[in-house]
Design a protein around this motif. Structure first.
Motif, PDB file in Angstrom:
ATOM      1  N   ALA A  69      17.690 -21.886 -38.410  1.00  0.00           N
ATOM      2  CA  ALA A  69      17.343 -20.787 -39.310  1.00  0.00           C
ATOM      3  C   ALA A  69      18.409 -20.608 -40.392  1.00  0.00           C
ATOM      4  O   ALA A  69      18.088 -20.324 -41.557  1.00  0.00           O
ATOM      5  CB  ALA A  69      17.173 -19.501 -38.509  1.00  0.00           C
ATOM      6  N   PHE A  70      19.661 -20.790 -40.021  1.00  0.00           N
ATOM      7  CA  PHE A  70      20.751 -20.639 -40.997  1.00  0.00           C
ATOM      8  C   PHE A  70      20.672 -21.730 -42.070  1.00  0.00           C
ATOM      9  O   PHE A  70      20.901 -21.463 -43.256  1.00  0.00           O
ATOM     10  CB  PHE A  70      22.103 -20.692 -40.280  1.00  0.00           C
ATOM     11  CG  PHE A  70      23.272 -20.361 -41.161  1.00  0.00           C
ATOM     12  CD1 PHE A  70      23.481 -19.056 -41.594  1.00  0.00           C
ATOM     13  CD2 PHE A  70      24.171 -21.341 -41.558  1.00  0.00           C
ATOM     14  CE1 PHE A  70      24.560 -18.747 -42.406  1.00  0.00           C
ATOM     15  CE2 PHE A  70      25.248 -21.040 -42.371  1.00  0.00           C
ATOM     16  CZ  PHE A  70      25.447 -19.731 -42.792  1.00  0.00           C
ATOM     17  N   LEU A  71      20.333 -22.935 -41.662  1.00  0.00           N
ATOM     18  CA  LEU A  71      20.180 -24.017 -42.638  1.00  0.00           C
ATOM     19  C   LEU A  71      19.033 -23.727 -43.601  1.00  0.00           C
ATOM     20  O   LEU A  71      19.129 -23.998 -44.803  1.00  0.00           O
ATOM     21  CB  LEU A  71      19.954 -25.342 -41.917  1.00  0.00           C
ATOM     22  CG  LEU A  71      21.139 -25.899 -41.123  1.00  0.00           C
ATOM     23  CD1 LEU A  71      20.733 -27.176 -40.393  1.00  0.00           C
ATOM     24  CD2 LEU A  71      22.332 -26.167 -42.040  1.00  0.00           C
ATOM     25  N   VAL A  72      17.957 -23.165 -43.063  1.00  0.00           N
ATOM     26  CA  VAL A  72      16.833 -22.800 -43.935  1.00  0.00           C
ATOM     27  C   VAL A  72      17.250 -21.688 -44.893  1.00  0.00           C
ATOM     28  O   VAL A  72      16.885 -21.698 -46.080  1.00  0.00           O
ATOM     29  CB  VAL A  72      15.622 -22.367 -43.088  1.00  0.00           C
ATOM     30  CG1 VAL A  72      14.498 -21.851 -43.989  1.00  0.00           C
ATOM     31  CG2 VAL A  72      15.125 -23.522 -42.234  1.00  0.00           C
ATOM     32  N   GLN A  73      18.029 -20.734 -44.399  1.00  0.00           N
ATOM     33  CA  GLN A  73      18.528 -19.677 -45.264  1.00  0.00           C
ATOM     34  C   GLN A  73      19.304 -20.249 -46.441  1.00  0.00           C
ATOM     35  O   GLN A  73      19.121 -19.830 -47.592  1.00  0.00           O
ATOM     36  CB  GLN A  73      19.451 -18.736 -44.480  1.00  0.00           C
ATOM     37  CG  GLN A  73      18.745 -17.795 -43.523  1.00  0.00           C
ATOM     38  CD  GLN A  73      19.742 -16.940 -42.762  1.00  0.00           C
ATOM     39  OE1 GLN A  73      19.987 -17.165 -41.583  1.00  0.00           O
ATOM     40  NE2 GLN A  73      20.332 -15.970 -43.450  1.00  0.00           N
ATOM     41  N   LYS A  74      20.185 -21.192 -46.145  1.00  0.00           N
ATOM     42  CA  LYS A  74      21.013 -21.777 -47.197  1.00  0.00           C
ATOM     43  C   LYS A  74      20.180 -22.623 -48.157  1.00  0.00           C
ATOM     44  O   LYS A  74      20.485 -22.702 -49.350  1.00  0.00           O
ATOM     45  CB  LYS A  74      22.124 -22.619 -46.573  1.00  0.00           C
ATOM     46  CG  LYS A  74      23.158 -21.815 -45.805  1.00  0.00           C
ATOM     47  CD  LYS A  74      23.776 -20.744 -46.701  1.00  0.00           C
ATOM     48  CE  LYS A  74      24.753 -19.872 -45.960  1.00  0.00           C
ATOM     49  NZ  LYS A  74      25.289 -18.783 -46.837  1.00  0.00           N
ATOM     50  N   GLY A 109      24.413 -13.758 -41.820  1.00  0.00           N
ATOM     51  CA  GLY A 109      24.764 -13.524 -43.210  1.00  0.00           C
ATOM     52  C   GLY A 109      25.811 -14.437 -43.796  1.00  0.00           C
ATOM     53  O   GLY A 109      25.941 -14.515 -45.019  1.00  0.00           O
ATOM     54  N   SER A 110      26.583 -15.132 -42.966  1.00  0.00           N
ATOM     55  CA  SER A 110      27.659 -15.978 -43.489  1.00  0.00           C
ATOM     56  C   SER A 110      28.052 -17.008 -42.444  1.00  0.00           C
ATOM     57  O   SER A 110      27.621 -16.931 -41.288  1.00  0.00           O
ATOM     58  CB  SER A 110      28.877 -15.131 -43.862  1.00  0.00           C
ATOM     59  OG  SER A 110      29.456 -14.565 -42.688  1.00  0.00           O
ATOM     60  N   TYR A 111      28.891 -17.961 -42.880  1.00  0.00           N
ATOM     61  CA  TYR A 111      29.380 -18.982 -41.949  1.00  0.00           C
ATOM     62  C   TYR A 111      30.225 -18.346 -40.838  1.00  0.00           C
ATOM     63  O   TYR A 111      30.123 -18.733 -39.672  1.00  0.00           O
ATOM     64  CB  TYR A 111      30.207 -20.027 -42.697  1.00  0.00           C
ATOM     65  CG  TYR A 111      29.388 -20.930 -43.591  1.00  0.00           C
ATOM     66  CD1 TYR A 111      28.653 -21.984 -43.060  1.00  0.00           C
ATOM     67  CD2 TYR A 111      29.336 -20.731 -44.966  1.00  0.00           C
ATOM     68  CE1 TYR A 111      27.890 -22.824 -43.862  1.00  0.00           C
ATOM     69  CE2 TYR A 111      28.570 -21.557 -45.784  1.00  0.00           C
ATOM     70  CZ  TYR A 111      27.857 -22.608 -45.226  1.00  0.00           C
ATOM     71  OH  TYR A 111      27.098 -23.427 -46.030  1.00  0.00           O
ATOM     72  N   VAL A 112      31.053 -17.371 -41.194  1.00  0.00           N
ATOM     73  CA  VAL A 112      31.888 -16.699 -40.183  1.00  0.00           C
ATOM     74  C   VAL A 112      31.010 -15.945 -39.197  1.00  0.00           C
ATOM     75  O   VAL A 112      31.246 -15.963 -37.976  1.00  0.00           O
ATOM     76  CB  VAL A 112      32.893 -15.752 -40.860  1.00  0.00           C
ATOM     77  CG1 VAL A 112      33.654 -14.949 -39.808  1.00  0.00           C
ATOM     78  CG2 VAL A 112      33.865 -16.536 -41.725  1.00  0.00           C
ATOM     79  N   HIS A 113      29.979 -15.292 -39.721  1.00  0.00           N
ATOM     80  CA  HIS A 113      29.067 -14.516 -38.877  1.00  0.00           C
ATOM     81  C   HIS A 113      28.412 -15.400 -37.812  1.00  0.00           C
ATOM     82  O   HIS A 113      28.437 -15.096 -36.614  1.00  0.00           O
ATOM     83  CB  HIS A 113      28.001 -13.859 -39.771  1.00  0.00           C
ATOM     84  CG  HIS A 113      27.139 -12.874 -39.060  1.00  0.00           C
ATOM     85  ND1 HIS A 113      25.918 -12.440 -39.551  1.00  0.00           N
ATOM     86  CD2 HIS A 113      27.309 -12.218 -37.868  1.00  0.00           C
ATOM     87  CE1 HIS A 113      25.389 -11.572 -38.717  1.00  0.00           C
ATOM     88  NE2 HIS A 113      26.202 -11.413 -37.690  1.00  0.00           N
ATOM     89  N   ILE A 114      27.822 -16.498 -38.232  1.00  0.00           N
ATOM     90  CA  ILE A 114      27.131 -17.358 -37.268  1.00  0.00           C
ATOM     91  C   ILE A 114      28.117 -18.085 -36.365  1.00  0.00           C
ATOM     92  O   ILE A 114      27.832 -18.327 -35.182  1.00  0.00           O
ATOM     93  CB  ILE A 114      26.202 -18.363 -37.998  1.00  0.00           C
ATOM     94  CG1 ILE A 114      25.275 -19.040 -36.958  1.00  0.00           C
ATOM     95  CG2 ILE A 114      26.988 -19.403 -38.786  1.00  0.00           C
ATOM     96  CD1 ILE A 114      24.159 -19.837 -37.574  1.00  0.00           C
TER      97      ILE A 114
END
Length: 298
Positions: free
Chosen positions: A98-103, A146-151
């Motif tokens: 999901a994070f990759l899709v977000q980006k 919301g961010s790399y640190v978050h995930i």
């Protein structure tokens, strides 16, 4: 007349092998068909042991029940599996995907799926939010970050806390705990936060795992200080750092403690009823909170 074995070594070499595992010698035979069976294949019977094929019988119902009873179980009654962290790996994989899709897609993707009570989103050209009937946001927000640190911090926490807990509960119970805690965190956020305040992250579900881990450690009489210290640090961060949806953390934590307690303290004879009944009760509270907030906003 056969000769008796002349030594213990000869006696061992003369033992038959299990009919399902030819590489294993055994001195035990099925009391019904008299086929040799190794300890892995033995199923307790009223007298002696039976092989899996005989226990199944013509209908297979008796066999399934007996085989299920003979399987090793976790503390909570789940089935012991070869990969006790499989569900944790899948959850991490879903969050990363999901994070990759977000980006790749950008803000338009987030605005369609993060948790939002009610607000006008110019890029979507309409009022959006749970109050507009988009209940799916309570679930989809659990997989966005919301961010790399978050995930990074959430996935590390999920791996460290989730893996051992999955092994202790079993896959189905662990998955139920995860989603119930996450939904409880989303519902409390929807109820208490400003309707135009977006929220996203797996933190609510992870705090539920924290709560269940504390209950489990208490049940096993382990030293509680490490998990209490870790939970205290996370709560300080929750209330001390701006931009964190504390409602999701508290909602997930409370749900995790309640469901976790039911998971590890349920009486054996009513285990499934108590465990999944507690999940149903928490989900009912989630529905009530969601309907209450929706009635306030519409």
């Amino acid at each position: 007349m056969d000769q008796a074995p002349s030594s213990p070594q000869d006696a061992r070499s003369s033992l038959p092998t299990c009919y399902r595992h030819p590489d294993r010698q055994t001195g035990i035979r099925c009391t019904r068909c008299e086929r040799p069976i190794c300890p892995e294949c033995m199923v307790d019977a009223s007298v002696g042991f039976q092989c899996p094929d005989c226990v199944r019988g013509p209908s297979g119902r008796q066999g399934r029940a007996a085989t299920a009873a003979a399987r090793p179980r976790t503390l909570a009654g789940g089935t012991v599996t070869a990969d006790p962290r499989l569900i944790t790996k899948i959850l991490i994989g879903l969050c990363l995907a999901a994070f990759l899709v977000q980006k790749a897609v950008g803000a338009d993707f987030e605005e369609r799926f993060f948790l939002l009570g009610q607000a006008y989103i110019p890029s979507l050209g309409a009022v959006q939010g749970v109050a507009e009937g988009q209940w799916y946001r309570l679930l989809t927000a659990m997989f966005l970050h919301g961010s790399y640190v978050h995930i990074l911090f959430n996935m590390l926490s999920l791996w460290w806390i989730g893996g051992p807990l999955e092994a202790a509960l079993g896959r189905i119970r662990y998955l139920a705990l995860y989603f119930v805690s996450g939904l409880a965190g989303s519902a409390l956020t929807y109820l208490l936060a400003a309707p135009n305040q977006p929220s996203l992250g797996a933190s609510g579900a992870i705090f539920g795992l924290f709560g269940a881990t504390a209950v489990l450690m208490r049940r096993l009489n382990y030293d509680m200080r490490p998990v209490i210290a870790l939970l205290a640090i996370n709560l300080v961060i929750t209330f001390g750092v701006s931009g964190i949806a504390w409602q999701a953390h508290i909602g997930g934590l409370v749900a995790g403690v309640l469901v976790g307690y039911a998971m590890v303290h349920a009486p054996r004879e009513r285990r499934a009823l108590v465990q999944y009944g507690s999940c149903a009760v928490v989900l009912a509270v989630v529905v009530v909170m969601t309907l209450l907030r929706t009635s306030q906003l519409t």
